[in-house]
Scaffold this motif. Structure first.
Motif, short mmCIF file in Angstrom:
data_model
loop_
_atom_site.label_atom_id
_atom_site.label_comp_id
_atom_site.label_asym_id
_atom_site.label_seq_id
_atom_site.Cartn_x
_atom_site.Cartn_y
_atom_site.Cartn_z
N THR A 343 12.32 -24.32 15.42
CA THR A 343 12.62 -24.66 16.89
C THR A 343 14.25 -24.74 16.77
O THR A 343 15.02 -24.64 15.75
CB THR A 343 12.25 -26.18 17.27
OG1 THR A 343 13.15 -27.09 16.60
CG2 THR A 343 10.78 -26.44 16.91
N GLU A 344 14.65 -24.62 18.06
CA GLU A 344 16.47 -24.59 18.20
C GLU A 344 17.04 -25.86 17.60
O GLU A 344 18.37 -25.85 17.33
CB GLU A 344 16.66 -24.63 19.72
CG GLU A 344 16.12 -23.16 20.03
CD GLU A 344 16.13 -23.05 21.61
OE1 GLU A 344 16.91 -23.72 22.19
OE2 GLU A 344 15.83 -21.80 22.07
N LYS A 345 16.17 -26.98 17.53
CA LYS A 345 16.85 -28.27 16.78
C LYS A 345 16.75 -28.12 15.32
O LYS A 345 17.38 -29.33 14.72
CB LYS A 345 15.81 -29.47 17.47
CG LYS A 345 16.13 -29.26 18.96
CD LYS A 345 15.90 -30.72 19.62
CE LYS A 345 16.34 -30.84 21.05
NZ LYS A 345 15.56 -31.77 21.68
N ASP A 346 16.33 -27.24 15.03
CA ASP A 346 16.22 -27.29 13.53
C ASP A 346 17.70 -26.46 12.74
O ASP A 346 18.08 -25.41 13.31
CB ASP A 346 15.13 -26.33 12.77
CG ASP A 346 13.82 -26.84 12.87
OD1 ASP A 346 13.72 -28.00 12.88
OD2 ASP A 346 12.94 -25.99 13.13
N VAL A 347 18.15 -26.96 11.70
CA VAL A 347 19.34 -26.21 11.06
C VAL A 347 18.47 -25.69 9.63
O VAL A 347 18.23 -26.59 8.99
CB VAL A 347 20.30 -27.17 10.96
CG1 VAL A 347 21.48 -26.66 10.06
CG2 VAL A 347 20.94 -27.59 12.06
N VAL A 348 18.81 -24.74 9.58
CA VAL A 348 18.35 -23.87 8.18
C VAL A 348 19.47 -23.62 7.39
O VAL A 348 20.53 -23.21 7.68
CB VAL A 348 17.64 -22.68 8.57
CG1 VAL A 348 17.33 -21.85 7.14
CG2 VAL A 348 16.42 -22.64 9.60
N ILE A 349 19.41 -24.25 6.09
CA ILE A 349 20.50 -24.18 5.14
C ILE A 349 19.85 -22.88 4.03
O ILE A 349 18.94 -23.00 3.49
CB ILE A 349 20.73 -25.48 4.54
CG1 ILE A 349 20.85 -26.49 5.53
CG2 ILE A 349 21.93 -25.35 3.31
CD1 ILE A 349 21.26 -27.89 4.76
N ALA A 350 20.48 -21.91 3.99
CA ALA A 350 20.24 -20.86 3.15
C ALA A 350 21.11 -20.80 1.95
O ALA A 350 22.30 -20.76 2.20
CB ALA A 350 20.36 -19.42 3.83
N ILE A 351 20.63 -21.05 0.79
CA ILE A 351 21.41 -21.16 -0.54
C ILE A 351 21.41 -19.96 -1.19
O ILE A 351 20.16 -19.49 -1.56
CB ILE A 351 20.98 -22.55 -1.26
CG1 ILE A 351 21.05 -23.56 -0.43
CG2 ILE A 351 21.97 -22.73 -2.35
CD1 ILE A 351 20.25 -24.90 -1.16
N SER A 352 22.32 -19.46 -1.75
CA SER A 352 22.21 -18.13 -2.52
C SER A 352 23.47 -17.98 -3.17
O SER A 352 24.76 -17.78 -2.73
CB SER A 352 22.12 -16.97 -1.79
OG SER A 352 22.01 -15.59 -2.32
N GLN A 353 23.39 -17.82 -4.50
CA GLN A 353 24.66 -17.49 -5.15
C GLN A 353 25.06 -16.02 -4.92
O GLN A 353 26.42 -15.98 -4.53
CB GLN A 353 24.12 -17.51 -6.71
CG GLN A 353 25.34 -17.17 -7.79
CD GLN A 353 26.01 -15.58 -7.61
OE1 GLN A 353 27.18 -15.43 -7.88
NE2 GLN A 353 24.91 -14.75 -8.17
#
Ligand code: G6P
Length: 613
Positions: A343-353
Motif C-alpha cells: 500500500t501507499e503507507k508501506d516503505v520498501v527498503i531495497a538493499i543491494s551491494q
C-alpha cells in the motif's frame, strides 16, 4: 552478469581491454573473448575459461589495434565453451558484438532469420541479435546506429551491448537496457564498460547510459546519445570518485581477505558524517526529503537477495526493536511474483551491494507501481537501483570485488542501524539514554572489528582442523540468527562444503538428526538476552557428540568450557553484535576455502552482479 569492455583511442586496445576484463571478472568467468580491428582485418579471439586463459590463447598473435571490444561471460544461454563465448559475429562476419543481459524473445527471431538463410554457430541469444542488426542494416540501407536502434525496438529483454563494424575503424555503437553501461571520455579516447573499474585509471569523466539509450562513439568527435525512440539526449558527464588503489589487491593474496580486513575502515566510512554520539544525533541526508513518509510508515518491507537479504534480516530485528514499526523481509525473487499486498503507507527498503540485481530491481518497480515509497541502500553510486529508488543512503564500503560479499554486509548493517536509530529518535520510540548508548557503542565498532581481526591466526588453526568436513551447521538466536545464515552462506559459496544456518532453538525440529561426532556446529553464543537458551542448545549438540566452535564474548567462561574451539569477540551492545560476530565467520570460510584449493574470489558458478532473474 557478464562483463563488457570496449576501447577506441590511441592506445593498444588489447592492453586496455584485457586489464579491464580482469577487473570485471567478478561478473562472470566461464569464458572470455576479444575482437580487434587489425590492419589485416577484423579478428575475434575467444575461449572457454578465464581471462588468463584468453591471454594464453592469444599469446604471440597479432593484437595491434586501437579499437576493440571484450567480454567475460557468465553463461545464460548455451554451455560455457569456445563457440558460445563472446564476441559474436553477424552472418557476413562484418559486425561483431559483446552483450551482457538476456534477449528473451531470441527464439522466434532466430527461427525467422533461419528461414531467411541465416546460419548460427552458437546457442546464444547474442548471436541472434547481431544477425538481426546486420539484416536490418542491409535491408534498410541505414547507418549502424540506426540498425541497432531499429533492432532494439524488436527485442524483449535486457542488454548492455557494444557493436563494432569491420569496415569502420573509427566508430563503436553501444546501448543499454536493464544491464549497466558506463562510457568513459578521455583525451581523444573512449571506453565502454559494465562498471567504472576498467576506466578509472585513464579518465574520471564518465556518462552512465540511461535505460534504452544508444551511444555513438566516433574517433575525434563528441559522443552522441539517442534513445530507441530516436530522441536526442544530452550526455550528462559525471566525475568518478573511486580511486585506483581501492580496486587493487594491495598486497593481500585475495580480494576477499583484503575486503574482510578493510571492514574497520568501511564501517567507519559508512557512518562518517551521519552521526555524532557527543551531540546525540544521527543525520541522514537521504531520508530528509521523505522523512514524514518514512516515520509514518505502517510497515517496512525489505527486498533483497543473497547476503543483502541477510542484512535485511538484521534490519528486521533492529527496526522492530527500535522503531516499533512492523517489518517484513522478502526475497526479491519471491516478492515480485507472488502478488504481494503493498500500500501507499508501506516503505520498501531495497538493499543491494551492486545496485544491479535484476530481481531486486523488479521488486522495486512493483512496489513503486503500487504507490509505496522505495528507499535504497546500495554500495555502487549511480547504479540502477540507486537511480530507481525514491531516496536512499549509500553504503560507503568502496568497491567490493570478491564475489562473496563481506564488507558490503557490515556496511549495509551499519547504514540500516543508523536509519533505525534516526527514525526511532524522530518518532520518540526510543529512550534518549538508549539512543545515546547505542550511538556511543557504534563509534567503537571499527576498533572492535579491528580487534576481532587479530584472531585471524587462531581462526586459521581452526580452519585447518575442519577443512575436510562435509557438512557444517551454524546456529544463532535473535540478532545472531541472520549471522548464522550469513556464516553458512559464506562457507558453502566459497568452499563448496554443505552448510546450513538455523535458529538455534529450531535445530531440534530437524537438523539435530544430522549431529554426530563428525559434525562441526558453529554457535554464535555472545552475551545477551538469549545467552542461557543458547547454552542449552549447545548442551543438546554436545549430548549428541557434535563438535562446537563458538563465537563468545571476551571473558566468557561458561560456553568456552563447553566448546571444542572458541573465538572471542569484544563485548558489544546486543543489537550491534552482527557487525562484529560475522567477521570470524568470514575468516573461517576464507581459510577453509583457500586450504581446499578453491578460487575464493571467483567461486564456481557464481557471479557478483546477478543481472538475470
Ligand atoms: C550474488 C552475489 C552475492 C550477493 C547477491 C545480491 O549472489 O554473489 O554476494 O549478496 O548477489 O547482490 P546485491 O548486489 O544485490 O547485493
Amino acid at each position: 552478469m557478464c562483463g563488457i569492455v570496449a576501447y577506441l583511442g590511441n592506445r593498444q586496445a588489447y592492453d586496455v581491454i584485457i586489464k579491464g576484463l580482469h577487473r570485471l571478472e567478478y561478473r562472470g568467468y566461464d569464458s572470455a573473448g576479444i575482437a580487434l580491428n587489425l590492419s589485416s582485418g577484423l579478428k575475434v579471439y575467444k575461449c572457454k575459461g578465464k581471462v588468463s586463459d584468453l591471454e594464453n590463447h592469444i599469446a604471440n598473435q597479432d593484437t595491434n589495434s586501437t579499437i576493440g571490444i571484450g567480454h567475460t561471460r557468465w553463461a545464460t544461454h548455451g554451455v560455457p565453451n569456445d563457440v558460445n563465448a563472446h564476441p559474436h559475429s553477424s552472418q557476413s562476419k562484418g559486425l561483431v558484438m559483446i552483450h551482457n543481459g538476456i534477449i528473451e524473445n531470441y527464439s522466434p527471431i532466430k527461427i525467422e532469420l533461419q528461414k531467411r538463410g541465416h546460419v548460427f554457430e552458437s546457442d546464444t541469444d547474442t548471436e541472434v541479435l547481431i544477425h538481426l542488426i546486420e539484416e536490418i542494416k542491409n535491408n534498410e540501407k541505414c547507418s549502424l546506429t540506426e540498425a541497432v536502434r531499429l533492432s532494439l525496438n524488436e527485442v524483449v529483454g535486457a542488454y548492455a551491448i557494444v557493436v563494432m563494424d569491420k569496415n569502420d575503424n573509427n566508430m563503436l555503437v553501444a546501448a543499454k537496457k536493464g544491464s549497466p553501461l558506463v562510457v568513459g571520455i578521455g583525451e581523444d579516447e573512449f571506453f565502454c564498460a559494465s562498471d567504472a573499474t576498467p576506466i578509472i585509471e585513464y579518465t574520471k569523466n564518465v556518462v552512465y547510459l540511461e535505460e534504452e539509450e544508444i551511444v555513438e562513439i566516433n574517433r575525434g568527435e563528441e559522443i552522441k546519445i539517442i534513445n530507441i525512440k530516436n530522441q536526442t539526449k544530452t550526455p550528462y558527464i559525471q566525475e568518478l570518485e573511486m580511486s585506483l588503489e581501492a580496486i587493487e589487491k594491495g598486497g593481500y593474496p585475495h580480494f576477499m581477505l583484503k575486503e574482510i580486513f578493510e571492514q574497520p575502515r568501511s564501517i567507519l566510512d559508512s557512518m562518517r558524517g551521519r552521526m555524532n554520539a557527543n551531540e546525540n544525533y544521527v543525520k541522514m541526508g537521504g531520508i530528509s526529503e521523505y522523512k514524514q513518509k518514512i516515520m509514518n510508515a505502517e510497515r517496512f518491507i525489505v527486498v533483497a537477495c543473497g547476503t543483502s537479504w541477510h542484512a535485511g534480516l538484521v534490519a528486521e530485528y533492529l527496526f522492530e526493536d527500535l522503531t516499533r514499526i512492523p517489518v517484513e523481509v522478502e526475497y526479491a525473487s519471491e516478492f515480485r511474483y507472488r502478488n504481494p499486498i503493498i500500500t501507499e503507507k508501506d516503505v520498501v527498503i531495497a538493499i543491494s551491494q551492486s545496485g544491479e540485481t535484476a530481481d531486486t530491481l523488479a521488486a522495486i518497480e512493483l512496489a513503486k507501481s503500487k504507490g509505496a515509497t522505495v528507499f535504497g541502500v546500495c554500495n555502487v553510486a549511480g547504479s540502477s537501483i540507486a537511480r530507481a529508488t525514491h531516496a536512499g543512503s549509500y553504503t560507503h564500503a568502496g568497491p567490493e570485488i570478491g564475489v562473496a560479499s563481506t564488507k558490503a554486509f557490515t556496511a549495509q548493517v551499519t547504514v540500516l542501524t543508523l536509519m533505525a536509530l534516526h527514525i526511532a529518535q524522530a518518532k520518540g520510540s526510543i529512550k534518549e539514554s538508549r539512543f545515546h548508548q547505542i550511538l556511543s557503542e557504534m563509534e567503537g565498532i571499527p576498533a572492535k572489528v579491528h580487534k576481532t581481526l587479530q584472531s585471524n591466526d587462531l581462526i586459521y588453526k581452526i580452519a585447518e582442523e575442519f577443512q575436510d568436513a562435509h557438512n557444517f551447521l551454524y546456529l544463532g538466536r535473535g540478532y545472531s540468527f541472520p549471522v548464522a545464515l550469513e556464516g553458512a552462506l559464506k562457507l558453502k559459496e566459497i568452499s563448496y562444503i554443505h552448510a546450513e544456518g538455523y535458529p538455534a532453538a529450531e535445530m531440534k525440529h530437524g537438523p539435530i538428526a544430522l549431529i554426530d561426532e563428525k559434525m562441526p556446529v558453529v554457535v554464535i553464543a555472545t552475551k545477551g538476552v538469549n545467552y542461557e537458551k543458547v547454552v542449552s542448545n549447545i548442551q543438546e549438540v554436545k549430548a549428541r557428540k557434535g563438535i562446537i566452535i563458538s563465537i563468545v564474548t571476551e571473558g566468557d567462561s561458561q560456553v568456552k568450557e563447553m566448546s571444542d574451539y572458541s573465538i572471542e569477540i569484544p563485548d558489544v551492545e546486543e543489537c550491534l553484535v552482527p557487525l562484529v560476530s560475522v567477521v570470524p565467520l568470514q575468516l573461517l570460510s576464507y581459510h577453509i576455502a583457500v586450504m581446499r584449493g578453491c578460487n575464493v574470489d571467483q567461486p564456481r558458478n557464481l557471479a557478483k552482479s546477478v543481472t538475470v532473474e
